[in-house]
Scaffold this active site. Structure first.
Site, PDB file in Angstrom:
ATOM      1  N   HIS A  52      -9.389   1.392   4.994  1.00 21.35           N
ATOM      2  CA  HIS A  52      -8.106   1.576   5.692  1.00 21.35           C
ATOM      3  C   HIS A  52      -8.315   2.514   6.880  1.00 21.35           C
ATOM      4  O   HIS A  52      -9.101   3.452   6.806  1.00 21.35           O
ATOM      5  CB  HIS A  52      -7.051   2.151   4.731  1.00 21.35           C
ATOM      6  CG  HIS A  52      -5.676   2.065   5.299  1.00 21.35           C
ATOM      7  ND1 HIS A  52      -5.210   2.967   6.225  1.00 21.35           N
ATOM      8  CD2 HIS A  52      -4.685   1.162   5.111  1.00 21.35           C
ATOM      9  CE1 HIS A  52      -3.978   2.611   6.576  1.00 21.35           C
ATOM     10  NE2 HIS A  52      -3.631   1.524   5.915  1.00 21.35           N
ATOM     11  N   GLY A  58       3.015  -1.044   4.211  1.00 17.65           N
ATOM     12  CA  GLY A  58       3.096   0.389   3.915  1.00 17.65           C
ATOM     13  C   GLY A  58       4.531   0.791   3.603  1.00 17.65           C
ATOM     14  O   GLY A  58       5.032   0.568   2.502  1.00 17.65           O
ATOM     15  N   GLY A  59       5.201   1.361   4.593  1.00 20.56           N
ATOM     16  CA  GLY A  59       6.547   1.919   4.395  1.00 20.56           C
ATOM     17  C   GLY A  59       7.521   0.994   3.674  1.00 20.56           C
ATOM     18  O   GLY A  59       8.235   1.431   2.763  1.00 20.56           O
ATOM     19  N   GLU A  62      -5.128  -4.638  10.620  1.00 20.80           N
ATOM     20  CA  GLU A  62      -4.077  -3.648  10.829  1.00 20.80           C
ATOM     21  C   GLU A  62      -4.329  -2.921  12.143  1.00 20.80           C
ATOM     22  O   GLU A  62      -5.128  -1.971  12.180  1.00 20.80           O
ATOM     23  CB  GLU A  62      -4.072  -2.636   9.687  1.00 20.80           C
ATOM     24  CG  GLU A  62      -3.854  -3.260   8.323  1.00 20.80           C
ATOM     25  CD  GLU A  62      -3.273  -2.270   7.320  1.00 20.80           C
ATOM     26  OE1 GLU A  62      -2.236  -2.577   6.757  1.00 20.80           O
ATOM     27  OE2 GLU A  62      -3.864  -1.190   7.141  1.00 20.80           O
ATOM     28  N   GLU A  87      -6.652   4.878   7.951  1.00 15.38           N
ATOM     29  CA  GLU A  87      -6.414   6.303   7.649  1.00 15.38           C
ATOM     30  C   GLU A  87      -7.637   6.926   6.984  1.00 15.38           C
ATOM     31  O   GLU A  87      -7.934   8.102   7.190  1.00 15.38           O
ATOM     32  CB  GLU A  87      -5.146   6.438   6.785  1.00 15.38           C
ATOM     33  CG  GLU A  87      -3.903   6.127   7.613  1.00 15.38           C
ATOM     34  CD  GLU A  87      -2.742   5.505   6.848  1.00 15.38           C
ATOM     35  OE1 GLU A  87      -2.710   5.579   5.598  1.00 15.38           O
ATOM     36  OE2 GLU A  87      -1.858   4.923   7.519  1.00 15.38           O
ATOM     37  N   ASN A 120       0.880  -1.172   0.000  1.00 11.18           N
ATOM     38  CA  ASN A 120       0.000   0.000   0.000  1.00 11.18           C
ATOM     39  C   ASN A 120       0.910   1.212   0.000  1.00 11.18           C
ATOM     40  O   ASN A 120       1.523   1.521   1.023  1.00 11.18           O
ATOM     41  CB  ASN A 120      -0.889  -0.021   1.252  1.00 11.18           C
ATOM     42  CG  ASN A 120      -1.686   1.272   1.413  1.00 11.18           C
ATOM     43  OD1 ASN A 120      -1.748   2.091   0.487  1.00 11.18           O
ATOM     44  ND2 ASN A 120      -2.293   1.451   2.572  1.00 11.18           N
ATOM     45  N   TRP A 121       1.004   1.848  -1.147  1.00 10.64           N
ATOM     46  CA  TRP A 121       1.963   2.956  -1.274  1.00 10.64           C
ATOM     47  C   TRP A 121       1.474   4.224  -0.568  1.00 10.64           C
ATOM     48  O   TRP A 121       2.223   5.159  -0.385  1.00 10.64           O
ATOM     49  CB  TRP A 121       2.218   3.264  -2.746  1.00 10.64           C
ATOM     50  CG  TRP A 121       2.980   2.188  -3.481  1.00 10.64           C
ATOM     51  CD1 TRP A 121       3.380   0.975  -2.993  1.00 10.64           C
ATOM     52  CD2 TRP A 121       3.437   2.248  -4.841  1.00 10.64           C
ATOM     53  NE1 TRP A 121       4.058   0.284  -3.962  1.00 10.64           N
ATOM     54  CE2 TRP A 121       4.106   1.027  -5.112  1.00 10.64           C
ATOM     55  CE3 TRP A 121       3.345   3.204  -5.862  1.00 10.64           C
ATOM     56  CZ2 TRP A 121       4.682   0.764  -6.355  1.00 10.64           C
ATOM     57  CZ3 TRP A 121       3.909   2.929  -7.096  1.00 10.64           C
ATOM     58  CH2 TRP A 121       4.568   1.720  -7.338  1.00 10.64           C
ATOM     59  N   LYS A 122       0.181   4.276  -0.208  1.00  7.10           N
ATOM     60  CA  LYS A 122      -0.415   5.475   0.424  1.00  7.10           C
ATOM     61  C   LYS A 122      -0.151   6.703  -0.462  1.00  7.10           C
ATOM     62  O   LYS A 122      -0.106   6.570  -1.671  1.00  7.10           O
ATOM     63  CB  LYS A 122       0.117   5.629   1.850  1.00  7.10           C
ATOM     64  CG  LYS A 122      -0.045   4.335   2.673  1.00  7.10           C
ATOM     65  CD  LYS A 122       0.186   4.519   4.139  1.00  7.10           C
ATOM     66  CE  LYS A 122      -0.016   3.178   4.856  1.00  7.10           C
ATOM     67  NZ  LYS A 122       0.097   3.278   6.296  1.00  7.10           N
ATOM     68  N   SER A 158       3.788  -1.971  10.373  1.00 10.09           N
ATOM     69  CA  SER A 158       5.247  -2.067  10.579  1.00 10.09           C
ATOM     70  C   SER A 158       5.809  -3.445  10.247  1.00 10.09           C
ATOM     71  O   SER A 158       6.737  -3.919  10.903  1.00 10.09           O
ATOM     72  CB  SER A 158       5.614  -1.641  12.007  1.00 10.09           C
ATOM     73  OG  SER A 158       5.235  -0.299  12.228  1.00 10.09           O
ATOM     74  N   GLY A 183       2.897   2.421  10.815  1.00 13.73           N
ATOM     75  CA  GLY A 183       3.858   3.507  10.644  1.00 13.73           C
ATOM     76  C   GLY A 183       4.551   3.911  11.928  1.00 13.73           C
ATOM     77  O   GLY A 183       5.214   4.948  11.981  1.00 13.73           O
TER      78      GLY A 183
HETATM   79  P1  13P Z   1       3.254   0.435   7.649  1.00 16.26           P
HETATM   80  O1  13P Z   1       3.755  -0.843   7.049  1.00 16.26           O
HETATM   81  O2  13P Z   1       3.986   1.641   7.117  1.00 16.26           O
HETATM   82  O3  13P Z   1       3.179   0.396   9.134  1.00 16.26           O
HETATM   83  O4  13P Z   1       1.750   0.625   7.114  1.00 16.26           O
HETATM   84  C1  13P Z   1       0.861  -0.429   7.208  1.00 16.26           C
HETATM   85  C2  13P Z   1      -0.366  -0.076   6.469  1.00 16.26           C
HETATM   86  O5  13P Z   1      -1.118   0.796   6.867  1.00 16.26           O
HETATM   87  C3  13P Z   1      -0.639  -0.792   5.215  1.00 16.26           C
HETATM   88  O6  13P Z   1      -1.924  -0.525   4.756  1.00 16.26           O
END
Ligand code: 13P
Length: 251
Positions: free
Chosen positions: A96, A235-236, A168, A98, A9-11, A214, A174
């Site tokens: 998600h 994510g990251g 999640e 967010e 997930n590149w956000k 994470s 993050g």
């Molecule tokens: P991180 O891997 O950056 O913690 O993000 C997880 C995430 O929200 C994937 O959708």
């Protein structure tokens, strides 16, 4: 049996040019590789059509990070499920944390999004997870159960069976704070039980439940070794081909 999946997930990261470069790098890394899981990247709307051109769909799935809760019309700035599908994308992340936290998404809007995703043959990657306060006050099981039941339990068993779930825990996203593999397994097994109670054991056993928060190359193998953890939503660590592939290869 259920699929093993690692999805990025590149956000809201990468320009179009950077995103095409990253997609090419992941695609290149998968050439000749035989990963033991399906690999998907979910990218910003602006990147979808271009990324679709540079990846081998047989090796790398493509998804969006959201879609609108309306079919079409006067919703300035929104992107419909049909628009997402028209780029060649096959998946869409929905719910998600967010989106829930910053854009007020509720189970009601998510129901609409799930229906529109299905209408357009998109597979939802549906996210659930508790916030830190709910982890600490011990309500996390009921919170996650309600997120699933409220947004998805009106579905037929057939439609529910098309969904990929992603647990999640918001406190792990993050933050560098991963749920331990035992915490992840405990919740994933609970979720599978909730699904079994509603739809039966077969549907539950066939549902892929990904862990997100994470997840990185150094902790992925231990998480993925757990019987109810079917992969990750990353994510990251999905923003560089090397770390993303490190997670893919943890299977
Ligand atoms: P991180 O891997 O950056 O913690 O993000 C997880 C995430 O929200 C994937 O959708």
């Amino acid at each position: 049996m259920r699929k093993k999946i690692v999805a990025g997930n590149w956000k809201m990261n990468t320009t179009l040019q950077e995103g095409i470069g990253l997609a090419k790098d992941v695609n290149e890394a998968l050439k000749g590789a035989e990963p033991k899981c399906e690999v998907i990247i979910c990218v910003p709307f602006t990147h979808l059509a271009s990324v679709n051109e540079v990846i081998d769909a047989n090796k790398l799935g493509l998804g969006a990070e959201n879609c609108a809760d309306h079919k079409s019309g006067a919703y300035t700035g929104e992107i419909s499920a049909a628009m997402v599908a028209s780029t060649g994308a096959k998946y869409v992340i929905l719910g998600h944390s967010e989106r829930r936290q910053y854009y007020g998404e509720t189970s009601e809007t998510l129901k609409e999004k799930v229906a529109l995703a299905f209408e357009n043959n998109l597979t939802p990657i549906f996210c659930i997870g508790e916030v830190l306060e709910e982890r600490e006050n011990g309500t996390f099981f009921e919170v996650v159960k309600a997120q699933i039941a409220d947004a998805l339990f009106h579905l037929s068993a057939e439609d529910f069976g098309k969904i990929i779930l992603a647990y999640e825990p918001v406190w792990a996203i993050g933050t560098g704070k991963t749920a331990t593999d035992d915490q992840a397994e405990e919740m994933h097994a609970f979720i599978r039980g909730v699904i079994a109670d509603k739809y039966g054991k077969e549907v539950a056993d066939n549902t892929s439940i990904l862990y997100g928060g994470s997840c990185k190359p150094s902790n992925a193998a231990a998480l993925f070794a757990k019987p109810d953890v079917d992969g990750g939503l990353i994510g990251g660590a999905a923003l560089q081909a090397e770390s993303f592939m490190g997670i893919v290869n943890a299977f």
